[in-house]
Each structure stands twice: as C-alpha cells, then as structure tokens.
Design an enzyme around this catalytic site. Structure first.
Site, mmCIF file in Angstrom:
data_model
loop_
_atom_site.group_PDB
_atom_site.id
_atom_site.type_symbol
_atom_site.label_atom_id
_atom_site.label_comp_id
_atom_site.label_asym_id
_atom_site.label_seq_id
_atom_site.Cartn_x
_atom_site.Cartn_y
_atom_site.Cartn_z
ATOM 1 N N ASP A 151 12.360 -78.746 81.153
ATOM 2 C CA ASP A 151 13.818 -78.602 81.109
ATOM 3 C C ASP A 151 14.469 -79.218 82.347
ATOM 4 O O ASP A 151 13.960 -79.119 83.453
ATOM 5 C CB ASP A 151 14.228 -77.140 81.022
ATOM 6 C CG ASP A 151 15.718 -77.012 80.814
ATOM 7 O OD1 ASP A 151 16.230 -77.604 79.851
ATOM 8 O OD2 ASP A 151 16.377 -76.336 81.622
ATOM 9 N N PHE A 170 25.135 -80.939 87.410
ATOM 10 C CA PHE A 170 25.438 -80.361 86.096
ATOM 11 C C PHE A 170 25.164 -78.847 86.122
ATOM 12 O O PHE A 170 24.232 -78.396 86.784
ATOM 13 C CB PHE A 170 24.543 -80.977 85.020
ATOM 14 C CG PHE A 170 24.773 -82.437 84.740
ATOM 15 C CD1 PHE A 170 25.799 -82.837 83.899
ATOM 16 C CD2 PHE A 170 23.948 -83.404 85.295
ATOM 17 C CE1 PHE A 170 26.003 -84.193 83.606
ATOM 18 C CE2 PHE A 170 24.136 -84.758 85.013
ATOM 19 C CZ PHE A 170 25.169 -85.150 84.165
ATOM 20 N N HIS A 229 16.790 -68.864 78.254
ATOM 21 C CA HIS A 229 17.090 -70.103 78.998
ATOM 22 C C HIS A 229 17.908 -69.766 80.250
ATOM 23 O O HIS A 229 19.145 -69.785 80.224
ATOM 24 C CB HIS A 229 17.852 -71.076 78.104
ATOM 25 C CG HIS A 229 17.925 -72.461 78.666
ATOM 26 N ND1 HIS A 229 18.001 -73.582 77.878
ATOM 27 C CD2 HIS A 229 17.930 -72.935 79.945
ATOM 28 C CE1 HIS A 229 18.046 -74.663 78.628
ATOM 29 N NE2 HIS A 229 18.017 -74.292 79.902
ATOM 30 N N HIS A 289 19.675 -75.690 74.166
ATOM 31 C CA HIS A 289 21.119 -75.963 74.275
ATOM 32 C C HIS A 289 21.590 -77.121 73.382
ATOM 33 O O HIS A 289 22.136 -78.122 73.876
ATOM 34 C CB HIS A 289 21.519 -76.205 75.716
ATOM 35 C CG HIS A 289 20.615 -77.106 76.532
ATOM 36 N ND1 HIS A 289 20.075 -78.269 76.057
ATOM 37 C CD2 HIS A 289 20.169 -76.986 77.809
ATOM 38 C CE1 HIS A 289 19.351 -78.836 76.996
ATOM 39 N NE2 HIS A 289 19.382 -78.067 78.071
ATOM 40 N N ASP A 304 21.803 -70.845 79.359
ATOM 41 C CA ASP A 304 21.502 -71.959 80.282
ATOM 42 C C ASP A 304 22.157 -71.672 81.627
ATOM 43 O O ASP A 304 22.768 -72.553 82.243
ATOM 44 C CB ASP A 304 21.959 -73.308 79.713
ATOM 45 C CG ASP A 304 21.483 -74.491 80.554
ATOM 46 O OD1 ASP A 304 20.632 -74.286 81.446
ATOM 47 O OD2 ASP A 304 21.969 -75.607 80.325
ATOM 48 N N HIS A 338 18.040 -70.215 84.709
ATOM 49 C CA HIS A 338 17.531 -70.841 85.934
ATOM 50 C C HIS A 338 17.644 -69.830 87.077
ATOM 51 O O HIS A 338 18.749 -69.544 87.542
ATOM 52 C CB HIS A 338 18.335 -72.105 86.256
ATOM 53 C CG HIS A 338 18.205 -73.171 85.214
ATOM 54 N ND1 HIS A 338 17.230 -74.145 85.254
ATOM 55 C CD2 HIS A 338 18.911 -73.391 84.075
ATOM 56 C CE1 HIS A 338 17.343 -74.931 84.191
ATOM 57 N NE2 HIS A 338 18.356 -74.497 83.462
#
Length: 424
Positions: free
Chosen positions: A152, A323, A60, A232, A305, A62
């Site tokens: 996601d 976030f 996970h 998550h 994450d 980004h």
C-alpha cells in the site's frame, strides 16, 4: 463479576428493527444477551436507550510506527480509533523500515500490546522495501500473524511479480490487498485528471491509472485463485470491473472510503492540501458509482485509509504536499448523517459495512453480537450532534477536508475484549 450494559437497544441486521436488550460481558466474551439481566454482582453501565453495535473494524489504517512517529504512533492512532468506535484496526506496512519481515511484524504486535487502545493486526509487504522487485518471505510473515499482503502506498508495477505473489498468497490462504495505481499513467499527478485539474493548472491522475491496475490484478486472481482485495476504490470503471469479476465467481472484494463516497474534485480549489488524497477525489459519476456499488454489495466494506500528516507537511503547495486524510474519529457520524439520515442507505447496512463484512472478509474477531463472541462493542448516541473539530482529535493528524462539518450519531463508549477503551 461481569460488566453489564443495561437499557440499550440492539439492531436486528435482518429487519433493521431495534430491540431492547441487556448485554453481560465477562472477561473478553459476551456472556449473555437478554431482555433483562439481574444486575446483582456486576458492574453496571446504563446505556439509556442508546444503540449497542459490534465494535467497528477498519482494515486500512496508517499507524506510522516505525519511522514516522512524528505523524502518529500506535498509542495515538489506536486512541483515535477507540474514540471513533473502532475495536479493531489493520495497519499498513509502508513504514520505515517497511513491515516486510517477521521481526518488524512482531515489533508492531509487541508495541500494540504495550500501548494500544484496540486490537491491532498488520499486513505484511508484498515486496521487500515495497520496491516492487523481490517478494518478501510470505510464509514467515504469515507465521508472524499478518492478515494479508500489500504494498500500500504504491502499486506493484510488474505483472510477473504480482503473479508470483498471488500464487504464494493463494497457497497461504491470505488475501493480496492492492493499492491500484499504474505509475506510468499516474505520473506526477496530484489530483484527479479532468476539467478541474485543467482549470487549476495542476497535473492530474487519470481514473485509468486505477482501473487498468484493477483489471490486470483481477485477471491474475482468476489465473492463480488468489483472494484479491481492492483498497480505497474510487473510479467508476474499476468499480464495474469488480462487479463483473464477482459475477464470474472470481474471489474479489473491495473497500471504499468515506471521502470517496461524499466528496468530488469539484470541491478542490488547489490552495489547500487538506483536500489532497490518493486515489484522488474524482468526479460525481465516480462518487455515485462507488455509492451504488456499496449499496448493491459490489463494494464490501468501508475503510478510512486514516493517513495522518503534520500541519507543516500539509501547509505545502498542493502539488508538493503529501497525499492523505485522517478519518478514524468521525467516519461513522459522517456517513450516518449523509447516508442514513438522508435515506440513501439503512442504519443496518451502514453498521454491517463497519463490522460484519470486514470481519467476515478478513477472518477477524468480532463483527457480530452473540453469546460467546468477543466482547467488542460500540455504543452510539444517534441523536448527539457535534462539529468535526481537528483540535479535539486524539490522532496527531489534523488533515481532513471535513473540518467544521456538523454531524450526528457519535460513539459514546467503546469496548475491546471486555475492556472500556473510550468513554465520552
């Protein structure tokens, strides 16, 4: 000529004992593991008694490419991953454009070959543009090499859309990976709904926004036979639903982040958006539920994450800032210090949650050390103690609530497919 790691220790996953072994890597494979290996003809690295473990896997992450390169690129994100001991990451599709076509998946994979510092796999979006309406061409995305499907960043709100997605995913043999959030309950919340949000006067996101969505998708997974993976997880009731689903033989797996294992909303004062994340930091009851579920196997793995944002974005008021936290570069020492050193879990358990379990759940290379396996390796100095200093990050992101914390157990060497990708 191979690459020989001498004088290190391997961790017996069954007993937790450390055993001294040399490890010989040739090309992209582990050629031999033995008590001693003749160094003649090989390039040697003295491990000096440190711990040799499988390369970490984060499912996970980004990487922000394409579209948000001012936050992160494949080059900087994978450099951060290598620095944190990761040999494999799986990137999320909520980029611009969204990774919802085989052309976009191929773009990411081609970019990773050119500038990546670890293995990169991608998820394809469940719906076109992550709009929650029309399904992507999931067959084409599988042919392009995705390892699962997710929207996601947003939850798929329409149950009928998710049902059709699970039916196709089950047929393709790939998991549906969910950001569980019912938007009608989450509203415009910016932190956990509860005593703290009310005291600070900030709109809250109730735990039910997550648990309602998890419950719905567990039932759909039961109906369709799809593999459901919960991203998550943070809410105690959602954790209990995953536990119940597993007891019923429904194919459900889950991940938890380091911040949901260690932090709560009580630590938020509403002035620093580096404490703002989604799902939000919840209560002590939720945190304990996540930790207990990680220990008893209800939660399968740890994922960061990793979500980089710019300093300017995170300088906005708490309610309007984006976030997300970064986490690739210090996840292991953070949890080693707070969970293993404190006796809450064993070193073998922690390593398993970073390696073997994600590899097994998602069918990824690596995850175990054995002759013939991929040469994906991390070497840890369990005695090395450093302060988490965002100014030293390889990631473009500096957004973390763990800034200034002193932790130990840092990666000092990372190898992916036989190539050194990080050396302290």
């Amino acid at each position: 000529m191979g690459l020989l790691l001498t004088g290190g220790y391997l961790l017996d996953q069954r007993t937790g004992e450390k055993v001294r072994r040399d490890v010989l890597l040739e090309d992209d494979r582990i050629q031999r593991i033995a008590e001693t290996i003749d160094p003649v003809g090989h390039e040697c690295i003295a491990v000096n008694g440190h711990l040799i473990v499988p390369g970490f896997i984060d499912v996970h992450v980004h990487l922000r490419t394409p579209g948000f390169e001012y936050k992160e690129t494949i080059a900087t994100g994978t450099k951060a991953a290598a620095r944190g001991g990761y040999s494999t990451v799986v990137c999320m599709p909520n980029t611009r454009p969204v990774l919802d076509s085989k052309e976009m998946i191929q773009f990411v994979y081609d970019s990773a070959v050119k500038e990546g510092n670890c293995r990169v796999f991608a998820y394809g979006a469940i719906t076109k543009g992550e709009l929650g309406e029309e399904l992507t061409d999931m067959h084409a995305l599988k042919e392009a090499g995705v390892v699962g499907f997710t929207d996601d960043g947003v939850g798929v709100q329409e149950a009928a859309v998710m049902r059709r997605a699970m039916e196709q995913a089950a047929e393709l043999g790939l998991p549906i990976v969910i950001h569980a959030e019912d938007e009608s309950l989450a509203g415009n919340g910016c932190m956990n709904e509860g005593e703290v949000s009310r005291r600070l006067g900030l709109p809250g996101i109730p735990g039910t926004a997550e648990s309602v969505h998890v419950a719905r998708d567990i039932l759909l997974a039961k109906q369709t036979g799809a593999h459901l993976h919960v991203c998550h997880i943070s809410d105690a009731d959602a954790v209990e639903m995953v536990r119940f689903a597993k007891s019923q033989g429904i194919r459900v797996t889950a991940e938890v982040t380091p911040h949901h294992l260690l932090l709560t909303d009580e630590q938020i004062d509403g002035t620093d958006a580096n404490w703002k994340v989604n799902p939000p930091l919840r209560t002590e009851r939720d945190r304990i539920a996540c930790l207990e579920a990680l220990l008893d196997g209800t939660i399968d793995m740890i994922a960061t994450d990793h979500a980089p944002h710019t300093k300017e974005e995170k300088a906005k008021p708490f309610q309007t800032a984006p976030f997300g936290f970064v986490g690739l570069e210090f996840a292991f020492p953070l949890l080693y210090t707070h969970l293993v050193e404190t006796g809450k879990m064993s070193l073998a358990q922690l390593v398993e949650k970073f390696t073997t379990s994600p590899a097994k759940v998602f069918g990824l290379p690596g995850g175990t050390l054995a002759e013939g396996n991929p040469a994906d390796i991390t070497i840890l100095d369990l005695s090395q103690e450093n302060v988490i200093d965002p100014n030293t990050f390889a990631s473009k992101g500096r957004n973390t609530p763990f800034k200034g914390m002193k932790v130990k157990g840092w990666p000092i060497l990372t190898i992916t497919a036989g190539t050194i990708t990080y050396r302290a």
